[in-house]
Design an enzyme around this catalytic site. Structure first.
Site, PDB file in Angstrom:
ATOM      1  N   GLY A  74      26.447  50.886  60.023  1.00  0.00           N
ATOM      2  CA  GLY A  74      25.379  50.403  60.897  1.00  0.00           C
ATOM      3  C   GLY A  74      24.021  50.518  60.250  1.00  0.00           C
ATOM      4  O   GLY A  74      23.898  50.648  59.028  1.00  0.00           O
ATOM      5  N   SER A 106      30.609  54.145  55.707  1.00  0.00           N
ATOM      6  CA  SER A 106      29.169  53.983  55.523  1.00  0.00           C
ATOM      7  C   SER A 106      28.377  54.986  56.373  1.00  0.00           C
ATOM      8  O   SER A 106      28.451  56.180  56.135  1.00  0.00           O
ATOM      9  CB  SER A 106      28.774  52.545  55.853  1.00  0.00           C
ATOM     10  N   LYS A 165      16.116  52.985  43.866  1.00  0.00           N
ATOM     11  CA  LYS A 165      15.407  53.853  44.810  1.00  0.00           C
ATOM     12  C   LYS A 165      16.236  54.064  46.074  1.00  0.00           C
ATOM     13  O   LYS A 165      16.342  55.186  46.583  1.00  0.00           O
ATOM     14  CB  LYS A 165      14.050  53.223  45.165  1.00  0.00           C
TER      15      LYS A 165
END
Length: 459
Positions: A74, A106, A165
Site C-alpha cells: 500500500g 511490501s 535515496k
C-alpha cells in the site's frame, strides 16, 4: 397481592442486574484481547481503522491487540502512520499473518516488523518489501561514452539518485524496526533491496518472526508469558483465558475507504466538474450545482490523501476545455481530438503510483472519455448554439422586428408587424407607410421607433 407482585418484580430486576455485574466482573477477570483485520491495499482508510481500533482497545482495557494481516502492500505514508500508532500503543500489539494463503507483502512486512510480537499462520508468506518508485518516466540506458544509439556498447544504467535515496531510506527504516524488536535486520534489508520473500516456516527459522500459530486460540496460547517491551517498559504477556473480541470498521472508516478509492475519487471529480459546468451554462438549475459542489469537495478530500499527479489533473481540465471549445469554435475536429488525447493521458497519469489497488481502471477511463466527448462536443454544444439562435415564437420574437405604420398618429396608433395589426406607442409622430422597429413589448402594446433612413440619424 399487588405488593407481592411488585416485590417479586423488584427482586427479578435486582437478580438480572446482579447477573450482568457478575458477567462484567468475570469478563474483566478473564481479560480481553481485541483483533483487527488489515486486508487489501493499505491506504488512508486502513490507517484510520487501526488508529481508532487501537484507541478502542485501550478504552476497553484490553490486554493485547492483534492485527491480522493480509495485504499486497500500500501507500508509504499510510504504512508509516500505522507503524507510529503501533509503536506508541500503550498495550502490546501482535502482528499475525493469517489465514492460510495470506501474505504480508511490501508495506505489510514493515508493519509486521513493527509489532511487539510477529506471528504467521502456516501457508503464508511475507517479504517483497522493495518500495515502488513513484512518478517519473522510464529512462533509456546510455552507452558508456554517453552517446545513445550504440547497441553494441550500451550497458544498463545503474539506479538513478532518486531511486537510491528511496531504497536507502526504506532500508534504514526497516532495519531500525528490526533492531527495535530484536529481529533479523539483514534479511529485512534483503527484502527491500532484492525483493525476497519467505514462507512462515522459513521466516521462523531466519528469526524474522517470533512464532507460527494455527489460529487465534493457538496464537494466544503460544504468546502467553512472552516478554515484550512496551513504551520502554518490560512486561510479560498474560493471554491465558482471554476473551477475543473483533473490532469492525465503523461507517466513517467505510466511507473513507470508498471515497479514497482512486476510481471513486476520479468519478467524483468528473461529476463535480460536469455539475458546475451545467449550473453555469444554465443558471438556476440548483440541483446540478449542489451535486457538483459536493462531489468536487469529496474528490479534493480524497486527492489530499492520495498520491495525485497534478500534471494529470491539469491535463484533464485542459482536455475538458478543448472539448468544450470544439462545441463553440469550428476547428474541424482539431480541438476535440486534442481534448480527448489530453483527457486520456491526464486520467492515466492522475494517480502517481504503481502500487496494486491504487490505479484507475482503464475501462473506466475509456468510458468517461467517450461520455465526456459526447457530453461536451455534442450535447452541451447543441445547447449553447440553441441559446444563440433568434427567438422564433412568443412575444420575445417581436423584439427588434420591423413593422409599418397603418395610419398617421402622434403618440399611439396602429402598425402592421408580420401581417398582424398591433397597437403601438411612439415618442415621435409617425406617418402612414413609415417603417418602424419594435423596441419593447408591454402586454399587447408595442414600443416602436422610426427606422433610420439615409437622410435621418437617430439622436
Amino acid at each position: 397481592m399487588m405488593r407481592c407482585v411488585g416485590l417479586l418484580g423488584l427482586l427479578l430486576w435486582a437478580g438480572i442486574l446482579f447477573g450482568q455485574v457478575n458477567a462484567e466482573d468475570n469478563s474483566r477477570a478473564n481479560g480481553l484481547a481485541v483483533w483487527l483485520d488489515v486486508e487489501g491495499a493499505i491506504g488512508p482508510a486502513t490507517h484510520d481503522y487501526v488508529k481508532r481500533g487501537l484507541a478502542k482497545a485501550v478504552e476497553q482495557q484490553a490486554r493485547v491487540a492483534i492485527i491480522r494481516i493480509n495485504t499486497p502492500g500500500g501507500l508509504d505514508v499510510s504504512m508509516r502512520e500505522i507503524i507510529q500508532e503501533i509503536i506508541a500503543s500503550p498495550i502490546p500489539v501482535v502482528g499475525y499473518v493469517a489465514p492460510g494463503g495470506a501474505r504480508a507483502a511490501s508495506a505489510g512486512t514493515y508493519i509486521l516488523y513493527a509489532t511487539h510480537v510477529a506471528a504467521m499462520a502456516p501457508a503464508t508468506n511475507l517479504g517483497a518489501a522493495t518500495p515502488v518508485k513513484i512518478g517519473g518516466f522510464p529512462q533509456l540506458p546510455d552507452a558508456p561514452d554517453g552517446k545513445p544509439g550504440d547497441e553494441q556498447t550500451r550497458q544498463p544504467r545503474t539506479q538513478d539518485a532518486m531511486t537510491n535515496k528511496i531504497i536507502n531510506d526504506a532500508v534504514a527504516y526497516i532495519r531500525g524496526l528490526a533492531e527495535m524488536r530484536g529481529r533479523n535486520a539483514d534479511w529485512a534489508e534483503l527484502a527491500v533491496r532484492e525483493g525476497v520473500s519467505l514462507t512462515a516456516s522459513e521466516a521462523l527459522k531466519e528469526k524474522v518472526i517470533d512464532l507460527v500459530a494455527e489460529d487465534m486460540d493457538d496464537l494466544l496460547a503460544r504468546i502467553d508469558g512472552r516478554p515484550v517491551n512496551v513504551l520502554g517498559q518490560e512486561m510479560s504477556l498474560s493471554t491465558q483465558s482471554l476473551t477475543l473480541a473483533h473490532i469492525e470498521q465503523d461507517w466513517r472508516t467505510r466511507l473513507l475507504a470508498i471515497i479514497t478509492d482512486p476510481n471513486i475519487a476520479y468519478i467524483l471529480m468528473l461529476i463535480g466538474i460536469y455539475g458546475l459546468i451545467l449550473e453555469f451554462a444554465n443558471p438556476g438549475t440548483i440541483i446540478a450545482g449542489v451535486i457538483g459542489a459536493i462531489s468536487l469537495l469529496l474528490a479534493l478530500f480524497a486527492f489530499q490523501v492520495l498520491p495525485v499527479n497534478y500534471a494529470g489533473v491539469a491535463l484533464i481540465f485542459l482536455g475538458i476545455v478543448f472539448m468544450l471549445a470544439e462545441a463553440l469554435i469550428p476547428s474541424f475536429g482539431a480541438l476535440g481530438i486534442g481534448g480527448v488525447v489530453a483527457f486520456v493521458i491526464g486520467s492515466i497519469m492522475l494517480i502517481d503510483t504503481e502500487i496494486p489497488g491504487y490505479g484507475i481502471s482503464i475501462p473506466l477511463i475509456v468510458t468517461f472519455t467517450l461520455l465526456s466527448a459526447g457530453f461536451f462536443i455534442f450535447v452541451l454544444g447543441m445547447v449553447l448554439r440553441a441559446r444563440k439562435r433568434p427567438v422564433v415564437s412568443g412575444s420575445e420574437e417581436l423584439l427588434h422586428s420591423m413593422g409599418e405604420v397603418v395610419e398617421d398618429f402622434e403618440h399611439e396608433g396602429w402598425i402592421r408587424v408580420h401581417g398582424e395589426l398591433w397597437r403601438a406607442r411612439a415618442h415621435t409622430p409617425l406617418s402612414s407607410k413609415q417603417k418602424v422597429k419594435v423596441t419593447a413589448v408591454d402586454g399587447l402594446m408595442l414600443e416602436v421607433k422610426p427606422c433610420l433612413t439615409d437622410h435621418t440619424k437617430e439622436r
